[in-house]
Motif scaffolding. Structure first.
Motif, PDB file in Angstrom:
ATOM      1  N   ARG A 170     -33.226 -24.822   6.173  1.00  0.00           N
ATOM      2  CA  ARG A 170     -34.271 -24.199   5.348  1.00  0.00           C
ATOM      3  C   ARG A 170     -34.815 -22.952   6.034  1.00  0.00           C
ATOM      4  O   ARG A 170     -35.054 -21.917   5.382  1.00  0.00           O
ATOM      5  N   LEU A 171     -35.003 -23.028   7.351  1.00  0.00           N
ATOM      6  CA  LEU A 171     -35.519 -21.871   8.093  1.00  0.00           C
ATOM      7  C   LEU A 171     -34.525 -20.709   8.046  1.00  0.00           C
ATOM      8  O   LEU A 171     -34.914 -19.556   7.779  1.00  0.00           O
ATOM      9  N   LEU A 172     -33.258 -20.988   8.296  1.00  0.00           N
ATOM     10  CA  LEU A 172     -32.267 -19.909   8.317  1.00  0.00           C
ATOM     11  C   LEU A 172     -32.105 -19.260   6.946  1.00  0.00           C
ATOM     12  O   LEU A 172     -31.962 -18.037   6.847  1.00  0.00           O
ATOM     13  N   ARG A 173     -32.161 -20.069   5.885  1.00  0.00           N
ATOM     14  CA  ARG A 173     -32.049 -19.492   4.539  1.00  0.00           C
ATOM     15  C   ARG A 173     -33.228 -18.571   4.253  1.00  0.00           C
ATOM     16  O   ARG A 173     -33.062 -17.499   3.653  1.00  0.00           O
ATOM     17  N   THR A 174     -34.405 -18.987   4.680  1.00  0.00           N
ATOM     18  CA  THR A 174     -35.585 -18.138   4.484  1.00  0.00           C
ATOM     19  C   THR A 174     -35.445 -16.837   5.262  1.00  0.00           C
ATOM     20  O   THR A 174     -35.714 -15.748   4.723  1.00  0.00           O
ATOM     21  N   MET A 175     -35.041 -16.932   6.510  1.00  0.00           N
ATOM     22  CA  MET A 175     -34.909 -15.738   7.335  1.00  0.00           C
ATOM     23  C   MET A 175     -33.810 -14.821   6.825  1.00  0.00           C
ATOM     24  O   MET A 175     -33.949 -13.589   6.871  1.00  0.00           O
ATOM     25  N   ARG A 176     -32.737 -15.389   6.312  1.00  0.00           N
ATOM     26  CA  ARG A 176     -31.700 -14.548   5.700  1.00  0.00           C
ATOM     27  C   ARG A 176     -32.241 -13.843   4.465  1.00  0.00           C
ATOM     28  O   ARG A 176     -31.995 -12.638   4.259  1.00  0.00           O
ATOM     29  N   LYS A 202     -19.504 -27.956   1.163  1.00  0.00           N
ATOM     30  CA  LYS A 202     -19.546 -28.071  -0.293  1.00  0.00           C
ATOM     31  C   LYS A 202     -20.950 -27.896  -0.855  1.00  0.00           C
ATOM     32  O   LYS A 202     -21.116 -27.421  -1.991  1.00  0.00           O
ATOM     33  N   SER A 203     -21.961 -28.263  -0.071  1.00  0.00           N
ATOM     34  CA  SER A 203     -23.320 -28.307  -0.616  1.00  0.00           C
ATOM     35  C   SER A 203     -24.219 -27.154  -0.182  1.00  0.00           C
ATOM     36  O   SER A 203     -25.260 -26.934  -0.810  1.00  0.00           O
ATOM     37  N   LYS A 204     -23.847 -26.423   0.860  1.00  0.00           N
ATOM     38  CA  LYS A 204     -24.717 -25.367   1.389  1.00  0.00           C
ATOM     39  C   LYS A 204     -24.081 -23.994   1.202  1.00  0.00           C
ATOM     40  O   LYS A 204     -22.868 -23.834   1.308  1.00  0.00           O
ATOM     41  N   ASP A 205     -24.922 -23.001   0.969  1.00  0.00           N
ATOM     42  CA  ASP A 205     -24.435 -21.642   0.736  1.00  0.00           C
ATOM     43  C   ASP A 205     -24.310 -20.891   2.066  1.00  0.00           C
ATOM     44  O   ASP A 205     -24.966 -19.887   2.304  1.00  0.00           O
ATOM     45  N   MET A 206     -23.444 -21.389   2.914  1.00  0.00           N
ATOM     46  CA  MET A 206     -23.286 -20.784   4.237  1.00  0.00           C
ATOM     47  C   MET A 206     -22.328 -19.607   4.182  1.00  0.00           C
ATOM     48  O   MET A 206     -21.424 -19.533   3.353  1.00  0.00           O
ATOM     49  N   ASP A 207     -22.558 -18.664   5.098  1.00  0.00           N
ATOM     50  CA  ASP A 207     -21.681 -17.507   5.235  1.00  0.00           C
ATOM     51  C   ASP A 207     -20.523 -17.798   6.183  1.00  0.00           C
ATOM     52  O   ASP A 207     -19.410 -17.300   5.991  1.00  0.00           O
ATOM     53  N   LEU A 227     -10.793 -25.488   2.002  1.00  0.00           N
ATOM     54  CA  LEU A 227     -12.135 -25.497   1.411  1.00  0.00           C
ATOM     55  C   LEU A 227     -12.880 -24.205   1.738  1.00  0.00           C
ATOM     56  O   LEU A 227     -13.555 -23.638   0.863  1.00  0.00           O
ATOM     57  N   ALA A 228     -12.762 -23.735   2.970  1.00  0.00           N
ATOM     58  CA  ALA A 228     -13.414 -22.470   3.348  1.00  0.00           C
ATOM     59  C   ALA A 228     -12.894 -21.327   2.486  1.00  0.00           C
ATOM     60  O   ALA A 228     -13.670 -20.472   2.027  1.00  0.00           O
ATOM     61  N   ALA A 229     -11.587 -21.304   2.264  1.00  0.00           N
ATOM     62  CA  ALA A 229     -11.014 -20.260   1.408  1.00  0.00           C
ATOM     63  C   ALA A 229     -11.544 -20.366  -0.012  1.00  0.00           C
ATOM     64  O   ALA A 229     -11.910 -19.352  -0.636  1.00  0.00           O
ATOM     65  N   ASP A 230     -11.612 -21.575  -0.539  1.00  0.00           N
ATOM     66  CA  ASP A 230     -12.086 -21.781  -1.914  1.00  0.00           C
ATOM     67  C   ASP A 230     -13.554 -21.412  -2.068  1.00  0.00           C
ATOM     68  O   ASP A 230     -13.958 -20.860  -3.093  1.00  0.00           O
ATOM     69  N   ARG A 231     -14.342 -21.723  -1.053  1.00  0.00           N
ATOM     70  CA  ARG A 231     -15.789 -21.503  -1.115  1.00  0.00           C
ATOM     71  C   ARG A 231     -16.213 -20.108  -0.642  1.00  0.00           C
ATOM     72  O   ARG A 231     -17.379 -19.748  -0.726  1.00  0.00           O
ATOM     73  N   GLY A 232     -15.286 -19.325  -0.122  1.00  0.00           N
ATOM     74  CA  GLY A 232     -15.629 -17.992   0.368  1.00  0.00           C
ATOM     75  C   GLY A 232     -16.457 -18.034   1.634  1.00  0.00           C
ATOM     76  O   GLY A 232     -17.426 -17.285   1.782  1.00  0.00           O
ATOM     77  N   ILE A 233     -16.086 -18.915   2.574  1.00  0.00           N
ATOM     78  CA  ILE A 233     -16.808 -19.063   3.840  1.00  0.00           C
ATOM     79  C   ILE A 233     -15.935 -18.520   4.963  1.00  0.00           C
ATOM     80  O   ILE A 233     -14.762 -18.884   5.094  1.00  0.00           O
ATOM     81  N   ALA A 234     -16.502 -17.652   5.780  1.00  0.00           N
ATOM     82  CA  ALA A 234     -15.783 -17.136   6.946  1.00  0.00           C
ATOM     83  C   ALA A 234     -15.648 -18.244   7.989  1.00  0.00           C
ATOM     84  O   ALA A 234     -16.562 -19.055   8.171  1.00  0.00           O
ATOM     85  N   VAL A 235     -14.519 -18.275   8.696  1.00  0.00           N
ATOM     86  CA  VAL A 235     -14.227 -19.335   9.657  1.00  0.00           C
ATOM     87  C   VAL A 235     -14.110 -18.756  11.067  1.00  0.00           C
ATOM     88  O   VAL A 235     -13.323 -17.839  11.304  1.00  0.00           O
ATOM     89  N   ILE A 236     -14.892 -19.334  11.983  1.00  0.00           N
ATOM     90  CA  ILE A 236     -14.764 -19.053  13.413  1.00  0.00           C
ATOM     91  C   ILE A 236     -14.125 -20.278  14.058  1.00  0.00           C
ATOM     92  O   ILE A 236     -14.602 -21.400  13.847  1.00  0.00           O
ATOM     93  N   VAL A 237     -13.070 -20.080  14.823  1.00  0.00           N
ATOM     94  CA  VAL A 237     -12.358 -21.197  15.451  1.00  0.00           C
ATOM     95  C   VAL A 237     -12.686 -21.283  16.932  1.00  0.00           C
ATOM     96  O   VAL A 237     -12.583 -20.290  17.667  1.00  0.00           O
ATOM     97  N   ASN A 238     -13.085 -22.478  17.371  1.00  0.00           N
ATOM     98  CA  ASN A 238     -13.265 -22.738  18.796  1.00  0.00           C
ATOM     99  C   ASN A 238     -12.200 -23.732  19.271  1.00  0.00           C
ATOM    100  O   ASN A 238     -11.472 -24.313  18.472  1.00  0.00           O
ATOM    101  N   ARG A 239     -12.090 -23.899  20.573  1.00  0.00           N
ATOM    102  CA  ARG A 239     -11.164 -24.842  21.222  1.00  0.00           C
ATOM    103  C   ARG A 239      -9.701 -24.595  20.846  1.00  0.00           C
ATOM    104  O   ARG A 239      -8.914 -25.527  20.682  1.00  0.00           O
ATOM    105  N   ALA A 240      -9.318 -23.339  20.748  1.00  0.00           N
ATOM    106  CA  ALA A 240      -7.925 -23.010  20.448  1.00  0.00           C
ATOM    107  C   ALA A 240      -6.976 -23.453  21.554  1.00  0.00           C
ATOM    108  O   ALA A 240      -5.779 -23.633  21.314  1.00  0.00           O
ATOM    109  N   PHE A 241      -7.506 -23.620  22.779  1.00  0.00           N
ATOM    110  CA  PHE A 241      -6.713 -24.091  23.913  1.00  0.00           C
ATOM    111  C   PHE A 241      -7.018 -25.549  24.265  1.00  0.00           C
ATOM    112  O   PHE A 241      -6.621 -26.025  25.328  1.00  0.00           O
ATOM    113  N   ASN A 242      -7.743 -26.233  23.393  1.00  0.00           N
ATOM    114  CA  ASN A 242      -8.094 -27.641  23.627  1.00  0.00           C
ATOM    115  C   ASN A 242      -8.702 -27.847  25.018  1.00  0.00           C
ATOM    116  O   ASN A 242      -8.309 -28.750  25.765  1.00  0.00           O
ATOM    117  N   ASP A 243      -9.673 -27.004  25.337  1.00  0.00           N
ATOM    118  CA  ASP A 243     -10.374 -27.100  26.625  1.00  0.00           C
ATOM    119  C   ASP A 243      -9.407 -27.097  27.807  1.00  0.00           C
ATOM    120  O   ASP A 243      -9.617 -27.783  28.809  1.00  0.00           O
TER     121      ASP A 243
END
Length: 321
Positions: A170-176, A202-207, A227-243
């Motif tokens: 709720r705070l982040l949506r307000t600040m955005r 599916k439920s939040k309007d995240m960027d 789902l990210a592609a369908d919803r228009g959400i940008a994806v940041i990937v972490n752990r590409a080297f599995n730590d």
């Protein structure tokens, strides 16, 4: 956590052993004047720019190679700060902009903010950080502290691992809505969180959404990435080297000859190009405090990417090791 902290930690010796056809073959130098040349060599075509992809909601373009900071940007030793300064300068010179951090990564935010100002690259960075407080007031204080340390604007504010999820959302949506944050999103780093991530996407309007994905753990391909592609959400990937476990698995193994078909000259690029070859991935953020590793990682943003047949071959290679 939520990044490949092992990039700067206990797996560094393994990483050096498997660089193999990377820095040594390409003849890279860590001297600043050689960075553009190194990028051209890795890309295979003179003057090629780093690959970029759009943020779906705005079509703002981001370079696909970002930089994480968990573990890597923590500390105060003079020698480490010198290395981090070179990492920061090289990252920007090779075309990177997305730098991801968090208040929970020790003094990483302070180091990043100071180095970005000292090297004069702050205005060239897409700064992403996180909030991980359960109460609204604490979240506001944390966001204000991050802005003071990193400098404004904070381009992306993410809720860290679902902590205080509904309150902070709720705070982040307000600040955005007020224009105080450009983009907002959620992060996690474990496959066990995918079911909840799917529901939140599916439920939040995240960027943006950030989660783990790699050639060793490709589960995100099943539902989250489509789902990210369908919803228009940008994806940041972490752990590409599995730590760091990726480098343990390929230690002393020769890079497959077919890797040359997608302009890949090291095992690190093999892992990163697999991630980037999925069209729903916007940015991957391996963390490192090693300038040589940074140079190697960044080359994954240049040149060809594997197609679906090649991606299957890559998974088969990893399964055979």
């Amino acid at each position: 956590m939520g990044h490949d902290f092992a990039e700067s930690g206990g797996y560094s010796h393994s990483r050096r052993r498997v660089l193999g056809m990377g820095a040594a073959v390409a003849g890279w130098s860590l001297l600043p004047g050689s960075l553009a040349l190194a990028a051209e060599e890795a890309g295979g075509r003179e003057g090629e720019a780093i690959r970029k992809r759009p943020i779906p909601g705005t079509n703002e373009l981001l370079p696909v190679m970002g930089l994480g900071s968990s573990g890597a940007f923590e500390g105060r030793e003079a020698t480490k700060m010198d290395a981090l300064r070179r990492v920061m300068e090289s990252f920007v010179e090779l075309g990177g902009t997305v730098l991801d951090t968090s208040p929970s990564y020790g003094n990483a935010e302070a180091n990043i903010g100071r180095l970005a100002r000292e090297t004069g690259v702050r205005d060239q960075l897409f700064m992403a950080t996180k909030v991980r407080s359960r109460k609204k007031e604490a979240g506001l204080e944390q966001i204000a502290q991050s802005a003071e340390l990193l400098g404004e604007p904070i381009d992306l504010m993410q809720i860290h691992n679902f902590i205080g999820l509904e309150t902070q959302w709720r705070l982040l949506r307000t600040m955005r809505g007020e224009g105080r944050l450009r983009y907002i999103g959620l992060t996690h780093f474990r496959t066990s969180a995918f079911e909840q991530l799917e529901q939140e996407m599916k439920s939040k309007d995240m960027d943006f959404v950030q989660f783990n994905y790699s050639v060793m753990t490709p589960e995100a391909e099943e539902r989250l990435l489509p789902l990210a592609a369908d919803r228009g959400i940008a994806v940041i990937v972490n752990r590409a080297f599995n730590d760091g476990r990726f480098f343990q698995q390929v230690r002393n193994e020769p890079l497959p000859g077919y890797a040359a078909e997608f302009d890949c000259t090291s095992w690190a690029q093999f892992a990163l190009k697999y991630v980037l070859s999925h069209p729903a991935v916007t940015v991957v953020i391996p963390a490192t405090s090693d300038p040589e590793h940074l140079m190697d990682n960044m080359q994954a943003g240049y040149g060809a990417l594997p197609d679906e047949a090649m991606r299957r071959r890559m998974r088969e290679t990893m399964a055979s090791l």
